[in-house]
Design a protein around this motif. Structure first.
Motif, PDB file in Angstrom:
ATOM      1  N   HIS A   1       0.820  -1.216   0.000  1.00  0.00           N
ATOM      2  CA  HIS A   1       0.000   0.000   0.000  1.00  0.00           C
ATOM      3  C   HIS A   1       0.852   1.264   0.000  1.00  0.00           C
ATOM      4  CE1 HIS A   1      -3.594  -2.372   0.560  1.00  0.00           C
ATOM      5  NE2 HIS A   1      -3.054  -2.969   1.603  1.00  0.00           N
ATOM      6  N   PHE A   2       1.916   1.254   0.790  1.00  0.00           N
ATOM      7  CA  PHE A   2       2.771   2.445   0.845  1.00  0.00           C
ATOM      8  C   PHE A   2       3.471   2.677  -0.485  1.00  0.00           C
ATOM      9  CE2 PHE A   2       6.851   4.552   1.617  1.00  0.00           C
ATOM     10  CZ  PHE A   2       6.422   5.714   2.226  1.00  0.00           C
TER      11      PHE A   2
ATOM     12  N   GLU B   1       3.318   6.063  -2.652  1.00  0.00           N
ATOM     13  CA  GLU B   1       4.571   6.791  -2.433  1.00  0.00           C
ATOM     14  C   GLU B   1       4.698   8.015  -3.344  1.00  0.00           C
ATOM     15  OE1 GLU B   1       9.150   5.529  -1.386  1.00  0.00           O
ATOM     16  OE2 GLU B   1       7.980   4.273  -2.755  1.00  0.00           O
TER      17      GLU B   1
ATOM     18  N   HIS C   1      -1.354   9.357   4.665  1.00  0.00           N
ATOM     19  CA  HIS C   1      -0.725   8.352   5.529  1.00  0.00           C
ATOM     20  C   HIS C   1      -1.791   7.501   6.233  1.00  0.00           C
ATOM     21  CE1 HIS C   1       3.594   8.977   5.338  1.00  0.00           C
ATOM     22  NE2 HIS C   1       3.420  10.289   5.368  1.00  0.00           N
TER      23      HIS C   1
ATOM     24  N   VAL D   1      -3.247   4.909   3.854  1.00  0.00           N
ATOM     25  CA  VAL D   1      -2.340   3.767   3.675  1.00  0.00           C
ATOM     26  C   VAL D   1      -2.428   2.823   4.874  1.00  0.00           C
ATOM     27  CG1 VAL D   1       0.093   3.072   3.545  1.00  0.00           C
ATOM     28  CG2 VAL D   1      -0.736   4.986   2.161  1.00  0.00           C
TER      29      VAL D   1
ATOM     30  N   ARG E   1      -3.844  -1.079   4.874  1.00  0.00           N
ATOM     31  CA  ARG E   1      -3.003  -2.177   5.356  1.00  0.00           C
ATOM     32  C   ARG E   1      -3.721  -2.973   6.436  1.00  0.00           C
ATOM     33  NH1 ARG E   1       1.074   0.669   7.088  1.00  0.00           N
ATOM     34  NH2 ARG E   1       2.268   0.594   5.125  1.00  0.00           N
TER      35      ARG E   1
ATOM     36  N   LYS F   1      12.210  -1.021   3.525  1.00  0.00           N
ATOM     37  CA  LYS F   1      10.952  -0.337   3.221  1.00  0.00           C
ATOM     38  C   LYS F   1       9.858  -1.342   2.854  1.00  0.00           C
ATOM     39  CE  LYS F   1      11.149   3.555   1.034  1.00  0.00           C
ATOM     40  NZ  LYS F   1      11.266   4.579  -0.041  1.00  0.00           N
TER      41      LYS F   1
ATOM     42  N   ASP G   1       6.459  -2.077   4.924  1.00  0.00           N
ATOM     43  CA  ASP G   1       5.202  -1.842   4.224  1.00  0.00           C
ATOM     44  C   ASP G   1       4.215  -2.993   4.409  1.00  0.00           C
ATOM     45  OD1 ASP G   1       3.298  -0.697   2.610  1.00  0.00           O
ATOM     46  OD2 ASP G   1       4.350  -1.044   0.723  1.00  0.00           O
TER      47      ASP G   1
END
Length: 209
Positions: free
Chosen positions: A15-16, A20, A51, A54, A58, A93, A97
């Motif tokens: 998702h991030f 992004e 944010h 996201v 998640r 990362k 995520d």
């Protein structure tokens, strides 16, 4: 994200990663605003909402996935990964995520609610390199090798499906090559006798990149 011993695959959602580009643009816009101004406050709220979106996406995926796994299996076996170390690698990362630690946390308390059992297999167990049919362990297996052929019995293995089979065998204390793959007997806890939770499930958690 995860592969079950039943063959079911949960794809990585990332998702991030998908958000992004938008986050980068919003953050750049915020940095151009005069600090303390109303426009800066509006820009800051846009970044925060992105944010939050996201995080909500998640959590939605993780809750649906873990609830489905717990409902369908009386015993769930997972790898005990060293997430702190993994988050210091070049894939930090991606690991952050997908939130593997949060998934295991949810599995833990949901198993407690439903009377299921969560078992963790040691992080040094060679789940990917061991043939679940004959027990042969390869000396090495590169991360790029998604399938391999066992030199002992000639079986062709998908890396993650083979690992999931090994994890459920190890979690139940059964040796690889015992012939129990797919028909593994398990003694259900007393609390699950009337709940219909009689299947065994193992999860091989693996990132896709």
């Amino acid at each position: 994200f995860a592969v079950l011993s039943t063959g079911k695959v949960y794809e990585t959602q990332a998702h991030f990663r998908r958000a992004e580009k938008r986050l980068r643009g919003l953050s750049r816009s915020l940095s151009r605003k005069q600090r303390g101004s109303k426009n800066a406050q509006k820009a800051k709220q846009k970044v925060a909402r992105c944010h939050q979106r996201v995080a909500s996406q998640r959590q939605d995926f993780l809750h649906k996935m873990t609830t489905e796994v717990v409902k369908q299996h009386g015993v769930v076996c997972v790898e005990d990964l060293d997430l702190a170390a993994l988050c210091k690698t070049r894939l930090a990362k991606s690991f952050s995520d997908v939130a593997i630690g949060e998934a295991v946390r949810q599995l833990s308390y949901k198993c407690g609610w439903s009377g299921s059992e969560l078992r963790k297999v040691g992080r040094f167990f060679p789940s990917s390199k061991r043939c679940h049919r004959c027990g042969l362990v390869r000396s090495s297996l590169d991360l790029s090798e998604r399938s391999w052929v066992c030199a002992g019995c000639g079986s062709v293995h998908d890396r993650d499906e083979n690992a999931a089979q090994n994890i459920v065998l190890e979690g139940l204390g059964l040796p690889a090559g015992s012939g129990y793959v797919g028909v593994t007997p398990v003694e259900r806890p007393a609390s699950t006798q009337d709940s219909g939770l009689e299947q065994v499930g193992a999860m091989k958690q693996e990132l896709s990149w």
